[in-house]
Design an enzyme around this catalytic site. Structure first.
Site: not given
Ligand code: MSP
Length: 519
Positions: A21, A24, A130, A133, A155, A158, A305, A308
């Site tokens: 989304h 990311h 969780c 997480c 959590c 989540h 935040k 999905k």
């Molecule tokens: N797999 C772990 C990271 C491992 S790094 C060694 C993970 N993955 S994630 O897919 O859940 O998230 C990846 C990134 O997307 C994180 O930096 C997270 O903060 C970011 N975001 C997920 N949702 C977000 C928002 N709504 N806003 C900004 N960033 C967000 O965590």
């Protein structure tokens, strides 16, 4: 001067349980802009991104979809995560998957090394886990559930129930590194940025560090613990190592020495993993800690935040299909202070697109190129005597160049864009006050007309270079229209005010066309 020094920047690796989304994409774009900036300053730059494919979360999603976790990961990487890079125009140098052999093998090597050095022991742990997480939670991270989860502990991130786990695991003696971590934060105040993130990390470590459970034995989707294959490595321990396995750790010492240490860009939700666990792991292995860890804020939808799992996710292509990738990049990095949360709204995006990109920068570019075409047959004029107004533009070119590069050094991406934008505004003001269209009507003012157009042309060239990390597509088009040699990306951004341009302009289509919003 940045020549030759090395700069390695990473994004987190993304869980492949779901499609991306805009949250990311935000992380990706931020790291990409910073890396493009450094590359254009002549640094030996490397940008890494990738996917996090092990662990229970992925395993459960794959099982629910009746495929193996590897099949699931392959599909998501091919159909969603790699295409995301195209969608938002990421110029990464590498893409690592935690299922790559180069990664799995060297995770084992790292772990064996820690085991041999006495940093790992067997223990038992009971706690709330969780799966969202992929982390054990402390009581303070749990909140009472609502709706279907009424009466259960969920959590705080989540809003889903946690699971009580009791397992015999291998543990990493992380508590032994608390003092060294505190000394690190003290000696290098910008190791964790922004300041608010640093404070949070320092008080977390000061309150006492536990050892970390680093293996799981109730499922097998992960890297096998080298001395005990009834366990797989804890997914975060596995994932963090991507930052070194991707640049030669364990197999190519020269490459590793050339790249490491990295600047990590992560969302603030995963800051502790990067600012506490990760440096402790590196210290235990006798490796250098990261160059720094920057925790950016969240994109919020309806004050929460975006996610999905909470059904608030917006696909990046929903924005880029209408506004283009440049607008996506510009909007999120200029409208939100890097390090702060920001609320997304379609209205704000559309308004900024129109005001800043279409009317501010796009229109400026079209006007200058069109006037050179019309009044000078496309031949770039030379400046005659410079007035105070002309000199002022030149000094703003210098200032924008210096300030934006200085801001990037602090990872203040929004400030870097704002510094460049001073030049957009100054040039628009310059055209309004110098009125080249009026000068063109008076043959006696020919020298002045040519001077104004020459000054504006050079300002536009400086802008093309300064904005190319953020607006790679638009600035490439502009560069061509300016008739300048090579590509805009080859130009030194830390000397953008000294840019050498061309002799003949060519037609420029609208850089940011008007968008008809349906409804
Ligand atoms: N797999 C772990 C990271 C491992 S790094 C060694 C993970 N993955 S994630 O897919 O859940 O998230 C990846 C990134 O997307 C994180 O930096 C997270 O903060 C970011 N975001 C997920 N949702 C977000 C928002 N709504 N806003 C900004 N960033 C967000 O965590």
């Amino acid at each position: 001067m940045a020549d030759g020094s090395s700069f390695y920047i990473t994004t987190p690796i993304f869980y492949v349980n779901d499609v991306p989304h805009i949250g990311h994409a935000y992380t990706e774009v931020a790291a990409d802009v910073i890396s493009r900036w450094h590359r254009q300053a002549g640094e030996d730059t490397w940008m890494l991104t990738g996917t996090d494919e092990h662990g229970q979360k992925i395993l459960r999603t794959a099982t629910a979809n009746d495929v193996t976790p590897k099949e699931w990961a392959d599909k998501l990487v091919a159909e969603a995560w790699k295409p995301l890079l195209e969608t938002v125009d990421i110029a990464n140098d590498d893409f690592i998957r935690t299922t790559d052999e180069r990664h799995e093998q060297n995770v084992q090597k790292f772990l064996q090394h820690l085991f041999d050095e006495g940093h790992i022991y067997t223990g038992e742990y009971e706690g709330y886990y969780c799966v969202g997480c992929e982390e054990y939670k402390t009581d303070s991270q749990l909140v009472p559930g609502t709706g279907e989860f009424e009466g259960q502990l969920v959590c705080e991130i989540h809003s889903k129930p946690v699971e009580l786990l009791n397992e015999k695991n291998y543990f990493f003696r992380m508590s032994a590194f608390a003092d060294r971590l505190l000394a690190l934060y003290e000696e290098r105040p910008d190791f964790v940025q922004p300041e608010s993130a640093r404070n949070e990390v320092v008080s977390f470590v000061r309150s006492g560090l536990d050892d970390l459970s680093i293996s799981r034995s109730t499922f097998d989707w992960g890297v096998k613990v080298p001395w005990d294959d009834s366990h797989v490595v804890y997914v975060w321990f596995d994932a963090l190592l991507n930052y070194i396995t991707a640049v030669g750790y364990g197999q190519d010492d020269a490459e590793f020495a050339r790249r490491w240490p990295a600047q990590h860009i992560v969302g603030k939700d995963i800051l502790r993993f990067h600012a506490v666990i990760w440096p402790a792991m590196l210290m235990a292995a006798g490796l250098e800690v990261p160059r720094g860890v920057f925790g950016h804020g969240w994109l919020l939808v309806g004050g929460e935040k975006m996610s999905k799992s909470k059904l608030t996710g917006i696909a990046p292509s929903q924005i880029t299909d209408t506004f283009g990738s440049d607008a996506f990049r510009f909007y999120f990095l200029s409208a939100i202070g890097f390090g702060q949360d920001g609320s997304f709204s379609w209205e704000d995006l559309a308004a900024r697109y129109q005001a800043e990109l279409a009317n501010g920068f796009g229109n400026l570019a079209s006007r200058v190129v069109a006037m050179i075409a019309r009044y000078c047959d496309g031949a770039v004029p030379t400046a005659a005597t410079l007035t105070a107004a002309d000199l002022e533009i030149q000094s703003i070119e210098r200032r924008a160049t210096e300030r934006s590069w200085e801001a990037i050094g602090r990872l203040a991406v929004h400030e870097a864009i704002a510094a460049a934008w001073e030049l957009v505004d100054a040039l628009n003001g310059y055209l309004t006050s110098e009125e080249p269209w009026a000068l063109a009507k008076d043959p006696a003012q020919r020298d002045r007309l040519e001077t104004v157009l020459a000054v504006a042309y050079h300002g536009l060239g400086t802008l093309a270079v300064l904005l190319s990390p953020v607006l790679p597509k638009a600035t490439a088009k502009l560069w061509t229209a300016l008739g300048a040699p090579g590509t805009v990306q080859e130009q030194r951004i830390d000397r953008a005010d000294e840019v050498r341009l061309g002799e003949q302009v060519s037609a420029l289509e609208a850089l940011f066309p008007r968008i008809e919003v349906a409804g």
